[in-house]
Design a protein around this motif. Structure first.
Motif, PDB file in Angstrom:
ATOM      1  N   TYR A 235     -36.732  22.174 -40.561  1.00  0.00           N
ATOM      2  CA  TYR A 235     -35.296  21.931 -40.725  1.00  0.00           C
ATOM      3  C   TYR A 235     -34.688  21.471 -39.400  1.00  0.00           C
ATOM      4  N   LEU A 236     -33.751  20.562 -39.501  1.00  0.00           N
ATOM      5  CA  LEU A 236     -32.948  20.164 -38.351  1.00  0.00           C
ATOM      6  C   LEU A 236     -31.660  20.958 -38.408  1.00  0.00           C
ATOM      7  N   MET A 237     -31.387  21.744 -37.358  1.00  0.00           N
ATOM      8  CA  MET A 237     -30.200  22.588 -37.310  1.00  0.00           C
ATOM      9  C   MET A 237     -29.296  22.149 -36.176  1.00  0.00           C
ATOM     10  N   LEU A 238     -28.077  21.800 -36.504  1.00  0.00           N
ATOM     11  CA  LEU A 238     -27.099  21.365 -35.522  1.00  0.00           C
ATOM     12  C   LEU A 238     -25.901  22.304 -35.552  1.00  0.00           C
ATOM     13  N   VAL A 239     -25.315  22.522 -34.371  1.00  0.00           N
ATOM     14  CA  VAL A 239     -24.054  23.245 -34.257  1.00  0.00           C
ATOM     15  C   VAL A 239     -23.062  22.299 -33.595  1.00  0.00           C
ATOM     16  N   THR A 240     -21.880  22.187 -34.176  1.00  0.00           N
ATOM     17  CA  THR A 240     -20.879  21.273 -33.636  1.00  0.00           C
ATOM     18  C   THR A 240     -19.493  21.906 -33.688  1.00  0.00           C
ATOM     19  N   SER A 241     -18.658  21.469 -32.755  1.00  0.00           N
ATOM     20  CA  SER A 241     -17.260  21.905 -32.745  1.00  0.00           C
ATOM     21  C   SER A 241     -16.345  20.885 -33.403  1.00  0.00           C
ATOM     22  N   LEU A 242     -16.908  19.771 -33.878  1.00  0.00           N
ATOM     23  CA  LEU A 242     -16.085  18.749 -34.526  1.00  0.00           C
ATOM     24  C   LEU A 242     -15.422  19.326 -35.772  1.00  0.00           C
ATOM     25  N   PRO A 243     -14.200  18.917 -36.060  1.00  0.00           N
ATOM     26  CA  PRO A 243     -13.495  19.485 -37.221  1.00  0.00           C
ATOM     27  C   PRO A 243     -14.160  19.096 -38.533  1.00  0.00           C
ATOM     28  N   ALA A 244     -13.804  19.827 -39.593  1.00  0.00           N
ATOM     29  CA  ALA A 244     -14.396  19.583 -40.907  1.00  0.00           C
ATOM     30  C   ALA A 244     -14.058  18.198 -41.434  1.00  0.00           C
ATOM     31  N   ALA A 245     -13.024  17.559 -40.867  1.00  0.00           N
ATOM     32  CA  ALA A 245     -12.679  16.202 -41.293  1.00  0.00           C
ATOM     33  C   ALA A 245     -13.773  15.200 -40.953  1.00  0.00           C
ATOM     34  N   VAL A 246     -14.634  15.542 -39.997  1.00  0.00           N
ATOM     35  CA  VAL A 246     -15.778  14.689 -39.662  1.00  0.00           C
ATOM     36  C   VAL A 246     -16.935  15.123 -40.555  1.00  0.00           C
ATOM     37  N   PRO A 247     -17.363  14.293 -41.496  1.00  0.00           N
ATOM     38  CA  PRO A 247     -18.404  14.707 -42.442  1.00  0.00           C
ATOM     39  C   PRO A 247     -19.717  15.039 -41.747  1.00  0.00           C
ATOM     40  N   ALA A 248     -20.489  15.906 -42.374  1.00  0.00           N
ATOM     41  CA  ALA A 248     -21.792  16.270 -41.822  1.00  0.00           C
ATOM     42  C   ALA A 248     -22.693  15.049 -41.673  1.00  0.00           C
ATOM     43  N   SER A 249     -22.551  14.073 -42.568  1.00  0.00           N
ATOM     44  CA  SER A 249     -23.366  12.860 -42.476  1.00  0.00           C
ATOM     45  C   SER A 249     -23.095  12.102 -41.179  1.00  0.00           C
ATOM     46  N   GLU A 250     -21.838  12.085 -40.728  1.00  0.00           N
ATOM     47  CA  GLU A 250     -21.508  11.406 -39.479  1.00  0.00           C
ATOM     48  C   GLU A 250     -22.043  12.176 -38.275  1.00  0.00           C
ATOM     49  N   VAL A 251     -22.028  13.492 -38.352  1.00  0.00           N
ATOM     50  CA  VAL A 251     -22.585  14.301 -37.268  1.00  0.00           C
ATOM     51  C   VAL A 251     -24.084  14.045 -37.153  1.00  0.00           C
ATOM     52  N   LEU A 252     -24.776  14.016 -38.287  1.00  0.00           N
ATOM     53  CA  LEU A 252     -26.210  13.750 -38.282  1.00  0.00           C
ATOM     54  C   LEU A 252     -26.511  12.334 -37.787  1.00  0.00           C
ATOM     55  N   GLU A 253     -25.679  11.370 -38.190  1.00  0.00           N
ATOM     56  CA  GLU A 253     -25.866   9.998 -37.725  1.00  0.00           C
ATOM     57  C   GLU A 253     -25.711   9.920 -36.208  1.00  0.00           C
ATOM     58  N   ALA A 254     -24.732  10.646 -35.673  1.00  0.00           N
ATOM     59  CA  ALA A 254     -24.537  10.651 -34.222  1.00  0.00           C
ATOM     60  C   ALA A 254     -25.736  11.267 -33.519  1.00  0.00           C
ATOM     61  N   TYR A 255     -26.275  12.358 -34.062  1.00  0.00           N
ATOM     62  CA  TYR A 255     -27.416  13.003 -33.403  1.00  0.00           C
ATOM     63  C   TYR A 255     -28.641  12.101 -33.406  1.00  0.00           C
ATOM     64  N   ARG A 256     -28.775  11.269 -34.404  1.00  0.00           N
ATOM     65  CA  ARG A 256     -29.929  10.359 -34.464  1.00  0.00           C
ATOM     66  C   ARG A 256     -29.920   9.341 -33.326  1.00  0.00           C
ATOM     67  N   LEU A 257     -28.809   9.195 -32.621  1.00  0.00           N
ATOM     68  CA  LEU A 257     -28.742   8.273 -31.490  1.00  0.00           C
ATOM     69  C   LEU A 257     -29.303   8.884 -30.210  1.00  0.00           C
ATOM     70  N   ARG A 258     -29.726  10.154 -30.257  1.00  0.00           N
ATOM     71  CA  ARG A 258     -30.181  10.816 -29.040  1.00  0.00           C
ATOM     72  C   ARG A 258     -31.373  10.110 -28.400  1.00  0.00           C
ATOM     73  N   TRP A 259     -32.175   9.442 -29.193  1.00  0.00           N
ATOM     74  CA  TRP A 259     -33.347   8.751 -28.651  1.00  0.00           C
ATOM     75  C   TRP A 259     -32.960   7.636 -27.681  1.00  0.00           C
ATOM     76  N   GLN A 260     -31.691   7.169 -27.750  1.00  0.00           N
ATOM     77  CA  GLN A 260     -31.306   6.053 -26.878  1.00  0.00           C
ATOM     78  C   GLN A 260     -31.354   6.436 -25.402  1.00  0.00           C
ATOM     79  N   VAL A 261     -31.000   7.663 -25.062  1.00  0.00           N
ATOM     80  CA  VAL A 261     -31.083   8.060 -23.661  1.00  0.00           C
ATOM     81  C   VAL A 261     -32.543   8.175 -23.232  1.00  0.00           C
ATOM     82  N   GLU A 262     -33.417   8.561 -24.144  1.00  0.00           N
ATOM     83  CA  GLU A 262     -34.839   8.610 -23.808  1.00  0.00           C
ATOM     84  C   GLU A 262     -35.387   7.207 -23.541  1.00  0.00           C
ATOM     85  N   LEU A 263     -34.908   6.226 -24.302  1.00  0.00           N
ATOM     86  CA  LEU A 263     -35.307   4.842 -24.040  1.00  0.00           C
ATOM     87  C   LEU A 263     -34.770   4.365 -22.697  1.00  0.00           C
ATOM     88  N   ALA A 264     -33.553   4.793 -22.349  1.00  0.00           N
ATOM     89  CA  ALA A 264     -32.988   4.410 -21.055  1.00  0.00           C
ATOM     90  C   ALA A 264     -33.834   4.972 -19.916  1.00  0.00           C
TER      91      ALA A 264
END
Length: 390
Positions: free
Chosen positions: A296-325
């Motif tokens: 399971y992928l488990m995330l904790v966020t302080s973003l309000p409920a108005a930001v859907p979980a799908s958008e939070v997951l989409e944002a986390y998927r960008l983490r690999w970009q710093v590894e590429l940098a």
């Protein structure tokens, strides 16, 4: 021997100096930092910067850098003199890198991307090891995936822990980090600055509390999810402090988002967990819930409920970009080939690489912002590379 790239460097050097001088007064800071006090051989801050870049990303050894400086008319120095000059320049090179970063951070104001109206910045760290395994440095970074550039960089020894506290955050920022960034004190500091966070966690990494102040029922959460399904619930993060003196009282609200991984990803995560266990040489068997949680992928966020979980997951998927940098810094600029053994010289070598990387990012950003018919400025800096050890 005249390096083959010296003619190219000679032609493009004014552009590089102009780019740096737009961010910092080279001469004034070289004097105040103590990098350029005696001007008997190195007569200007430009010359000192050029020498640092030749030794750093230029790939020259101290001996070859001294020979190159003499042939090019830069300065008549021995390899020992080059070493001493560059050791003293570490603080000044750090000032230059800091000025370039401040300019990059100021330009990184785009509020689009996966979290509209917010600036997503990814925090991560990477190790750089010197000859013989010493010294070991950790490069700390904050990376803007929308602008495609670093907005913060820092160097520590290998004991410097990765933390959100190494970066200055402001209102509108969303700090994104892996498990090692899930530390309540730093998360609370982010909230106090008006920023938000997205961090990966495990079932024991943070002490999470449900509405009834009890730990989440992880078995029930995991058991109710099908592959690809997402569960979300409101939780509190317990910030009990040292020794747990205020346990249950010092809490702040957050959202727990759990995604069940595909079987292949779950199997890879389980293998990685067992490898970590073996590296620690622990004779304790893994807890069943620890093994189950790898699926399971488990995330904790302080973003309000108005930001859907799908958008939070989409944002986390960008983490690999710093590894590429980081990978670009090491594979293209040679940041993983640190030749220096002394701490001061190693710091100058590393900072010279970061200066060039930031200049390249500036140029790349300028080119992307220009229409295809515009006359694009160029900064194709080609520095000599040499295999001689320092």
């Amino acid at each position: 021997m005249q390096p083959a790239s010296s003619a190219s460097l000679e032609a493009q050097w004014p552009d590089l100096v102009a780019a740096v001088s737009a961010a910092i007064d080279l001469e004034a800071t070289a004097r105040t930092s103590g990098a350029l006090v005696r001007r008997r051989e190195i007569r200007s801050a430009e010359a000192l910067l050029r020498l640092a870049l030749a030794y750093g990303p230029g790939g020259l050894s101290l001996r070859t850098a001294a020979a190159w400086a003499g042939v090019s008319g830069l300065a008549d120095l021995s390899d020992t003199a080059v070493m001493n000059r560059l050791r003293k320049a570490a603080g000044w090179l750090g000032e230059i890198a800091g000025a370039l970063l401040r300019r990059a951070a100021a330009a990184s104001t785009a509020l689009d991307g996966p979290l509209p109206g917010r600036r997503l910045r990814i925090a991560d760290g990477s190790m750089v090891t010197g000859p013989g395994g010493k010294p070991k440095w950790r490069l700390h970074a904050a990376y803007d995936p929308v602008a495609g550039r670093f907005t913060d960089l820092g160097l520590t020894d290998e004991r410097g822990a990765e933390s959100f506290g190494r970066t200055t955050w402001q209102a509108g920022d969303v700090a994104l980090g892996d498990r090692c960034y899930a530390r309540p004190p730093a998360l609370r500091q982010l909230l106090a600055a008006g920023a938000d966070f997205i961090v990966r966690t495990g079932w024991t990494r943070l002490r999470l509390l449900d509405a009834d102040r009890a730990p989440p029922a992880w078995e029930r959460i995991f058991g109710d999810l099908a592959v690809g399904e997402v569960a979300e619930r409101a939780v509190s993060v317990d910030h009990s402090g040292k020794g747990g003196k205020s346990r249950g009282d010092a809490v702040f609200p957050a959202r727990l988002i759990v995604l069940r991984l595909a079987p292949e990803a779950a199997a890879r995560a389980a293998k990685a967990q067992h490898r970590r266990q073996n590296r620690c040489r622990s004779h304790r068997p893994l807890q069943p819930l620890t093994v189950q949680a790898t699926g399971y992928l488990m995330l904790v966020t302080s973003l309000p409920a108005a930001v859907p979980a799908s958008e939070v997951l989409e944002a986390y998927r960008l983490r690999w970009q710093v590894e590429l940098a980081f990978k670009r810094l090491k594979s293209l600029l040679g940041l993983d080939r640190l030749p220096a053994k002394s701490a001061a010289l190693a710091r100058s070598w590393l900072l010279a690489h970061l200066i060039l990387a930031l200049l390249i990012e500036d140029t790349a950003r300028t080119l992307l912002d220009l229409p295809p018919w515009a006359d694009a400025p160029t900064l194709h800096l080609t520095l000599a590379r040499h295999a001689d050890p320092a």
